[in-house]
Motif scaffolding. Structure first.
Motif, PDB file in Angstrom:
ATOM      1  N   THR A 210       0.849  -1.191   0.000  1.00 47.44           N
ATOM      2  CA  THR A 210       0.000   0.000   0.000  1.00 47.44           C
ATOM      3  C   THR A 210       0.886   1.242   0.000  1.00 47.44           C
ATOM      4  OG1 THR A 210      -1.687  -1.200   1.267  1.00 47.44           O
ATOM      5  CG2 THR A 210      -1.828   1.209   1.258  1.00 47.44           C
ATOM      6  N   PRO A 211       0.723   2.159  -0.954  1.00 42.19           N
ATOM      7  CA  PRO A 211       1.599   3.325  -1.016  1.00 42.19           C
ATOM      8  C   PRO A 211       1.673   4.126   0.281  1.00 42.19           C
ATOM      9  CG  PRO A 211       0.425   3.124  -3.075  1.00 42.19           C
ATOM     10  CD  PRO A 211      -0.134   2.069  -2.166  1.00 42.19           C
ATOM     11  N   MET A 212       0.578   4.197   1.031  1.00 43.03           N
ATOM     12  CA  MET A 212       0.612   4.937   2.291  1.00 43.03           C
ATOM     13  C   MET A 212       1.312   4.171   3.404  1.00 43.03           C
ATOM     14  SD  MET A 212      -3.007   7.063   2.332  1.00 43.03           S
ATOM     15  CE  MET A 212      -2.508   7.988   3.801  1.00 43.03           C
ATOM     16  N   GLY A 213       1.697   2.925   3.143  1.00 40.03           N
ATOM     17  CA  GLY A 213       2.547   2.186   4.056  1.00 40.03           C
ATOM     18  C   GLY A 213       1.883   1.618   5.288  1.00 40.03           C
ATOM     19  N   ARG A 214       0.580   1.505   5.277  1.00 42.40           N
ATOM     20  CA  ARG A 214      -0.128   0.972   6.440  1.00 42.40           C
ATOM     21  C   ARG A 214      -1.514   0.497   6.016  1.00 42.40           C
ATOM     22  NH1 ARG A 214      -4.025   4.540   8.317  1.00 42.40           N
ATOM     23  NH2 ARG A 214      -3.868   6.718   7.582  1.00 42.40           N
ATOM     24  N   LEU A 215      -2.209  -0.170   6.932  1.00 38.99           N
ATOM     25  CA  LEU A 215      -3.599  -0.544   6.732  1.00 38.99           C
ATOM     26  C   LEU A 215      -4.499   0.580   7.219  1.00 38.99           C
ATOM     27  CD1 LEU A 215      -1.979  -3.279   6.761  1.00 38.99           C
ATOM     28  CD2 LEU A 215      -4.086  -4.347   7.598  1.00 38.99           C
ATOM     29  N   ALA A 216      -5.694   0.654   6.683  1.00 39.99           N
ATOM     30  CA  ALA A 216      -6.672   1.635   7.148  1.00 39.99           C
ATOM     31  C   ALA A 216      -7.215   1.237   8.506  1.00 39.99           C
ATOM     32  CB  ALA A 216      -7.825   1.753   6.162  1.00 39.99           C
ATOM     33  N   GLU A 217      -7.588   2.221   9.301  1.00 39.58           N
ATOM     34  CA  GLU A 217      -8.402   1.974  10.490  1.00 39.58           C
ATOM     35  C   GLU A 217      -9.862   1.994  10.060  1.00 39.58           C
ATOM     36  OE1 GLU A 217      -7.195   1.107  13.358  1.00 39.58           O
ATOM     37  OE2 GLU A 217      -5.102   1.494  12.846  1.00 39.58           O
ATOM     38  N   VAL A 218     -10.715   1.283  10.792  1.00 41.91           N
ATOM     39  CA  VAL A 218     -12.117   1.183  10.379  1.00 41.91           C
ATOM     40  C   VAL A 218     -12.792   2.557  10.313  1.00 41.91           C
ATOM     41  CG1 VAL A 218     -12.504  -1.211  11.066  1.00 41.91           C
ATOM     42  CG2 VAL A 218     -12.773   0.614  12.773  1.00 41.91           C
ATOM     43  N   GLU A 219     -12.390   3.468  11.180  1.00 41.54           N
ATOM     44  CA  GLU A 219     -12.979   4.806  11.167  1.00 41.54           C
ATOM     45  C   GLU A 219     -12.665   5.551   9.877  1.00 41.54           C
ATOM     46  OE1 GLU A 219     -12.416   3.302  15.234  1.00 41.54           O
ATOM     47  OE2 GLU A 219     -11.010   3.602  13.563  1.00 41.54           O
ATOM     48  N   GLU A 220     -11.534   5.211   9.256  1.00 41.97           N
ATOM     49  CA  GLU A 220     -11.139   5.868   8.010  1.00 41.97           C
ATOM     50  C   GLU A 220     -11.979   5.390   6.830  1.00 41.97           C
ATOM     51  OE1 GLU A 220      -6.537   7.008   8.263  1.00 41.97           O
ATOM     52  OE2 GLU A 220      -6.899   4.848   8.542  1.00 41.97           O
ATOM     53  N   VAL A 221     -12.666   4.293   6.998  1.00 40.45           N
ATOM     54  CA  VAL A 221     -13.632   3.832   6.000  1.00 40.45           C
ATOM     55  C   VAL A 221     -15.019   4.373   6.331  1.00 40.45           C
ATOM     56  CG1 VAL A 221     -14.683   1.820   4.905  1.00 40.45           C
ATOM     57  CG2 VAL A 221     -12.273   1.756   5.594  1.00 40.45           C
ATOM     58  N   ALA A 222     -15.357   4.417   7.605  1.00 38.32           N
ATOM     59  CA  ALA A 222     -16.690   4.860   8.007  1.00 38.32           C
ATOM     60  C   ALA A 222     -16.962   6.319   7.639  1.00 38.32           C
ATOM     61  CB  ALA A 222     -16.875   4.663   9.512  1.00 38.32           C
ATOM     62  N   GLU A 223     -15.966   7.176   7.750  1.00 38.42           N
ATOM     63  CA  GLU A 223     -16.203   8.594   7.464  1.00 38.42           C
ATOM     64  C   GLU A 223     -16.516   8.857   5.985  1.00 38.42           C
ATOM     65  OE1 GLU A 223     -16.741  11.139   9.511  1.00 38.42           O
ATOM     66  OE2 GLU A 223     -16.662   9.668  11.131  1.00 38.42           O
ATOM     67  N   PRO A 224     -15.810   8.241   5.034  1.00 39.72           N
ATOM     68  CA  PRO A 224     -16.241   8.370   3.640  1.00 39.72           C
ATOM     69  C   PRO A 224     -17.649   7.820   3.394  1.00 39.72           C
ATOM     70  CG  PRO A 224     -13.961   7.662   3.719  1.00 39.72           C
ATOM     71  CD  PRO A 224     -14.478   7.606   5.118  1.00 39.72           C
ATOM     72  N   VAL A 225     -18.024   6.774   4.119  1.00 40.60           N
ATOM     73  CA  VAL A 225     -19.389   6.264   4.011  1.00 40.60           C
ATOM     74  C   VAL A 225     -20.382   7.345   4.431  1.00 40.60           C
ATOM     75  CG1 VAL A 225     -21.049   4.622   4.983  1.00 40.60           C
ATOM     76  CG2 VAL A 225     -18.775   3.838   4.290  1.00 40.60           C
ATOM     77  N   VAL A 226     -20.107   7.998   5.550  1.00 35.95           N
ATOM     78  CA  VAL A 226     -21.000   9.069   6.024  1.00 35.95           C
ATOM     79  C   VAL A 226     -21.087  10.190   4.992  1.00 35.95           C
ATOM     80  CG1 VAL A 226     -21.285  10.876   7.773  1.00 35.95           C
ATOM     81  CG2 VAL A 226     -20.698   8.543   8.463  1.00 35.95           C
ATOM     82  N   PHE A 227     -19.955  10.537   4.383  1.00 35.58           N
ATOM     83  CA  PHE A 227     -19.981  11.565   3.343  1.00 35.58           C
ATOM     84  C   PHE A 227     -20.960  11.192   2.237  1.00 35.58           C
ATOM     85  CE2 PHE A 227     -18.338  12.492  -0.956  1.00 35.58           C
ATOM     86  CZ  PHE A 227     -18.615  13.854  -0.992  1.00 35.58           C
ATOM     87  N   LEU A 228     -20.881   9.956   1.739  1.00 33.15           N
ATOM     88  CA  LEU A 228     -21.757   9.543   0.656  1.00 33.15           C
ATOM     89  C   LEU A 228     -23.211   9.447   1.098  1.00 33.15           C
ATOM     90  CD1 LEU A 228     -19.599   6.847  -1.175  1.00 33.15           C
ATOM     91  CD2 LEU A 228     -20.223   9.116  -2.017  1.00 33.15           C
ATOM     92  N   LEU A 229     -23.436   9.104   2.341  1.00 31.26           N
ATOM     93  CA  LEU A 229     -24.807   9.064   2.849  1.00 31.26           C
ATOM     94  C   LEU A 229     -25.444  10.442   2.892  1.00 31.26           C
ATOM     95  CD1 LEU A 229     -24.659   6.701   5.989  1.00 31.26           C
ATOM     96  CD2 LEU A 229     -25.754   6.202   3.789  1.00 31.26           C
ATOM     97  N   GLY A 230     -24.651  11.459   3.205  1.00 27.67           N
ATOM     98  CA  GLY A 230     -25.200  12.721   3.653  1.00 27.67           C
ATOM     99  C   GLY A 230     -25.384  13.798   2.606  1.00 27.67           C
ATOM    100  N   SER A 231     -25.753  14.973   3.106  1.00 23.81           N
ATOM    101  CA  SER A 231     -26.141  16.092   2.255  1.00 23.81           C
ATOM    102  C   SER A 231     -24.984  16.643   1.433  1.00 23.81           C
ATOM    103  CB  SER A 231     -26.741  17.203   3.120  1.00 23.81           C
ATOM    104  OG  SER A 231     -25.787  17.670   4.068  1.00 23.81           O
TER     105      SER A 231
END
Length: 250
Positions: A210-231
């Motif tokens: 992974t170019p960023m050199g680490r795995l994602a934390e679950v919160e880093e996936v949840a926040e983009p989900v909220v963006f797509l859900l919302g206004s």
């Protein structure tokens, strides 16, 4: 400015008892949204209930195997008891690591039925609650729906997740007249409870790829989900958002 998510509304979250699903529950509850968590009968909903109680929002748990269309529809319908349903996130899924050449038919069916059929059944049920009022659905796909992961054999998983991405596009077009947006998020390697059980060298290899050199934390996936859900994503539908630390760009 309208709030990102509208407090007092309800979200359906399938596969919400752990991992990315639980992080999504915590993120929407923190924004004042009630939660119906749909998960396998063996799942422990304790963490979901605690998150919703801490946020002071309504909560219910409905057990269902997402491969069972009637069970999924009955479970999702319970969300209406909590309030008006405006949001849904479909996280329920399984992986499959058997090589394709010798994969038994039952293993292929298990993965595809959970990861693709289950998303379709949930979307149908969520549509029934949103049609006429509008709403937003986000399906959890995977970067494996875009690329073949290096050093991992999971053809069934990759095929099913590619199906989730394209299913979302089809539903987005079909349901736009009903005011329902449908998008997906494709995570890369993410640090979940399951990933933490990997041998250290396995996760080290994932991070190195992974170019960023680490795995994602679950919160880093949840926040983009909220963006797509919302206004803030009110004119976004039929898209897939890669959250993969640059894996698919490399």
């Amino acid at each position: 400015m309208r709030p990102e998510l509208e407090p007092g509304r309800v979200a359906v979250v399938t596969g919400g008892a752990r991992g990315i699903g639980l992080a999504v529950v915590e993120a929407v509850a923190a924004r004042g949204v009630g939660v119906l968590c749909v998960d396998h009968p063996s799942a422990d909903p304790g963490a979901v209930e605690q998150a919703c109680a801490a946020a002071g929002v309504p909560f219910a748990f409905a057990a269902a195997d997402v491969r069972d269309r009637d069970a999924v529809h009955a479970a999702v319908a319970r969300a209406a008891d909590l309030g008006p349903v405006a949001y849904a996130v479909n996280c329920a899924g399984v992986d499959g690591l058997l090589g394709a050449a010798a994969m038994p038919a039952e293993e292929w069916r298990r993965v595809v039925e959970v990861d693709l059929d289950g998303v379709m059944f949930a979307c149908q049920a969520e549509h029934d609650l949103m049609a006429g009022r509008g709403g937003s659905i986000v399906n959890i796909a995977s970067m494996s729906g875009h690329v073949v992961n290096r050093g991992v054999t999971h053809a069934a998983y990759s095929a099913a997740k590619a199906g989730v991405i394209h299913l979302g596009r089809a539903l987005a077009v079909e349901w736009a007249p009903s005011g329902i947006r449908v998008n997906s998020v494709s995570p890369g390697y993410t640090m979940t409870a399951m990933t933490r059980t990997n041998a250290p060298e396995v996760n080290a290899a994932f991070a190195e790829q992974t170019p960023m050199g680490r795995l994602a934390e679950v919160e880093e996936v949840a926040e983009p989900v909220v963006f797509l859900l919302g206004s803030r994503a009110s004119f976004v539908t039929g898209t897939d958002l890669l959250v993969d630390g640059g894996f698919t760009a490399w």
